[in-house]
Scaffold this motif. Structure first.
Motif, PDB file in Angstrom:
ATOM      1  N   ARG A   1      -4.450 -10.482  -6.141  1.00  0.00           N
ATOM      2  CA  ARG A   1      -3.853 -10.395  -4.806  1.00  0.00           C
ATOM      3  C   ARG A   1      -4.906 -10.608  -3.720  1.00  0.00           C
ATOM      4  N   LEU A   2      -6.067 -10.031  -3.920  1.00  0.00           N
ATOM      5  CA  LEU A   2      -7.129 -10.182  -2.926  1.00  0.00           C
ATOM      6  C   LEU A   2      -7.524 -11.646  -2.741  1.00  0.00           C
ATOM      7  N   LEU A   3      -7.442 -12.424  -3.811  1.00  0.00           N
ATOM      8  CA  LEU A   3      -7.893 -13.818  -3.761  1.00  0.00           C
ATOM      9  C   LEU A   3      -6.772 -14.800  -3.446  1.00  0.00           C
TER      10      LEU A   3
ATOM     11  N   VAL B   1      -1.461  -2.151  -3.907  1.00  0.00           N
ATOM     12  CA  VAL B   1      -0.597  -2.054  -2.723  1.00  0.00           C
ATOM     13  C   VAL B   1      -1.383  -2.424  -1.469  1.00  0.00           C
ATOM     14  N   SER B   2      -2.612  -1.966  -1.365  1.00  0.00           N
ATOM     15  CA  SER B   2      -3.438  -2.284  -0.205  1.00  0.00           C
ATOM     16  C   SER B   2      -3.713  -3.776  -0.105  1.00  0.00           C
ATOM     17  N   ALA B   3      -3.952  -4.426  -1.246  1.00  0.00           N
ATOM     18  CA  ALA B   3      -4.243  -5.869  -1.238  1.00  0.00           C
ATOM     19  C   ALA B   3      -3.067  -6.679  -0.731  1.00  0.00           C
ATOM     20  N   ARG B   4      -1.852  -6.204  -0.980  1.00  0.00           N
ATOM     21  CA  ARG B   4      -0.663  -6.914  -0.519  1.00  0.00           C
ATOM     22  C   ARG B   4      -0.484  -6.809   0.993  1.00  0.00           C
ATOM     23  N   ARG B   5      -1.119  -5.816   1.600  1.00  0.00           N
ATOM     24  CA  ARG B   5      -0.909  -5.574   3.024  1.00  0.00           C
ATOM     25  C   ARG B   5      -2.094  -5.968   3.887  1.00  0.00           C
TER      26      ARG B   5
END
Length: 549
Positions: free
Chosen positions: A134-136, A186-190
């Motif tokens: 997700r981060l990438l 969850v944080s990476a999605r936001r």
């Protein structure tokens, strides 16, 4: 029914880890943002790469996780019979205490341990992989997720965690890792989309001379009804080797591009996609060709994960209609717009070259006075056409100025401006990019065309100096310079050393009071020159031929 310590210890560890992770969420988000910026810079070629030091926020996050893990190990070791202090394989664990507490026979204790540990380890590894992915991918250039170095780094990380989970870490730490990775996912999605120079990774072409015969290509004539500056092109009547002021048609431009990925479409809106020119956090630019036509175009579209926003789609369609009216003089022409299966797109004129900010990073500031003046004149001509329609660009900056073989072009009226919240708008709405924003954009005053004039001056100074005249080490420092202390003297001196007359106009355009600046692009152009339109284009062409590429 026998009481199992696992009945209490598993929820206890998960709840404890979740509370600690939520309390340290700001640290996590800073680390994720730093990791994304480093990865994007590495792929774009502007960072230190995998061999460079880790960002401080990432180091702090790793240290915090290690400290929490050590404290958790100590806690689990001190609680008799909790079981979660044991490591996974029987060879590394003393299961006798667990057998006594749970009243289990030989072998049953090991089975009970694995029933908790194995799913926990699998879930920990899965969530960690998804969070990293997700981060990438979310809000990131597409090239980042496909980079081989980052993929290899992800595999090394995966197997390192697997070995640690099996042979070293207690079961309780693995369970805590599950909670930590769930929050990270969850944080990476936001996370917001990456901005700044690393936000858009484009593979720029190597500048090539434009063939002398290119301007005569008849296939491009029907696609340029709004390009008044191209009408008086002198190529047919002149044998001079200098290219005409208007760029050649899209069919004459060769732009490097990357092969399409398997998940990417092969066609949008009647256009066949030939490759990917570049990608940003919110949009992708494809090399495309209309079915049954020879002309190639740059087709921009919004990424699929942004199609759920009806307001975004509505604004895109409305602004696409307006953009089609923008004159083609030193801007990128919009040739077609539409929506295909709910996905909007813009077909734009295909341009060679690279953005001004990339040129400055690779070759440094412009050193030829003629080239600097040509840039200033071309942008003033472009702004005069935009302002004539009653519009304000609001995001004029070096990243939005393309240095093509035929002259500068003002870009990003569409996707890049729209998805960053700096879309082309009617006078009086919308933010900009901090170091190129006028003082009135920080208050409640109406913002008009004079803000673009201010940004024009910042771009000219940046071209001569290498950075904005209001650049500073902090956001507060930038704002203080814009609204109080004024531009960096050495930056203005760089313009003055090349062209004193141009420096005088730049200084006036940077007047804090909008009423004291040139009111719009036309007024700005009038300060720069009183020559007829054809002579201005000829001066731009001559000056542009001195640009070092």
């Amino acid at each position: 029914m026998a009481f199992h310590p696992f009945d209490v210890s598993v929820p206890f560890v998960l709840l404890l880890a979740l509370v600690v992770r939520l309390l340290s969420l700001p640290l996590l988000r800073r680390a994720q943002g730093a990791f994304r910026a480093r990865s994007s810079a590495m792929v774009a070629g502007t960072g230190a790469g995998t061999a460079g030091p880790l960002p401080g926020a990432v180091v702090a996050e790793l240290a915090a996780c290690a400290v929490f893990g050590a404290l958790l190990v100590a806690l689990l070791t001190e609680i008799p019979g909790i079981g979660l202090g044991l490591r996974m394989p029987a060879a590394f664990a003393d299961l006798s205490g667990l057998q006594r507490e749970m009243h289990l026979r030989n072998g049953a204790a090991q089975l009970e341990l694995w029933l908790v540990a194995a799913p926990a380890l699998a879930l920990w590894l899965l969530l960690g992989h998804l969070a990293r992915r997700r981060l990438l991918t979310v809000g990131m250039p597409a090239a980042v997720a496909e980079d081989g170095r980052l993929r290899r780094g992800g595999l090394v990380r995966f197997w390192l965690l697997a070995v640690l989970g099996v042979a070293v870490l207690p079961v309780g730490v693995v369970l805590a890792g599950v909670a930590f990775q769930a929050v990270a996912l969850v944080s990476a999605r936001r996370l917001p989309a990456l901005t700044g120079p690393a936000a858009v990774i484009v593979f720029p072409p190597r500048p090539e001379p434009v063939p002398a015969a290119a301007p005569t290509a008849p296939a491009t004539a029907p696609t340029a009804p709004a390009t008044a500056p191209t009408a008086p092109a002198t190529a047919p009547a002149s044998a001079t080797p200098v290219p005409p002021p208007a760029p050649p048609g899209p069919a004459a431009v060769r732009v490097p591009h990357q092969p399409l990925h398997g998940h990417e479409p092969r066609g949008i809106g009647g256009y066949r996609l030939l490759g990917r020119i570049g990608a940003g956090g919110m949009g992708t630019v494809y090399l495309a060709q209309r079915e049954g036509a020879a002309t190639q175009v740059a087709l921009k579209t919004i990424n699929l994960d942004l199609l759920d926003d009806p307001d975004l789609l509505r604004r895109f369609r409305r602004e696409a209609e307006v953009l089609a009216m923008v004159p083609g003089a030193y801007t990128a022409r919009v040739l077609d717009t539409g929506v295909d299966a709910g996905r909007p797109f813009l077909a734009m004129e295909l341009l060679d070259g690279r953005p001004l900010d990339a040129h400055l990073r690779e070759l440094g500031p412009l050193r030829a006075p003629e080239a600097l003046r040509a840039l200033a004149l071309a942008l003033a001509v472009a702004l005069s056409g935009v302002h004539r329609l009653g519009l304000v660009h609001r995001d004029l900056k070096p990243a939005n100025v393309m240095l093509t073989s035929a002259g500068p072009r003002l870009l990003d009226f569409g996707i890049a401006a729209l998805v960053d919240g700096t879309r082309l708008t009617a006078t009086g709405a919308g933010p900009g990019t901090l170091t190129y924003m006028a003082p009135e954009q920080f208050g409640d005053e109406p913002v008009g065309t004079a803000a673009d004039v201010w940004a024009w001056a910042c771009c000219v100074v940046c071209a001569a100096h290498g950075s904005s005249p209001f650049a500073a080490t902090s956001t507060g420092g930038v704002i203080r310079r814009i609204v109080d202390t004024g531009p960096e003297p050495s930056a203005l001196a760089a313009v003055r050393a090349l062209d004193p007359a141009l420096a005088a106009v730049v200084t006036r355009a940077l007047t804090p009071d909008p009423s004291d600046r040139p009111t719009d692009g036309a007024a700005l152009l009038a300060l720069l020159t009183d020559a007829p339109q054809e002579d201005v284009r000829a001066e731009i062409t001559r000056g542009w031929s001195t640009l070092r590429r």
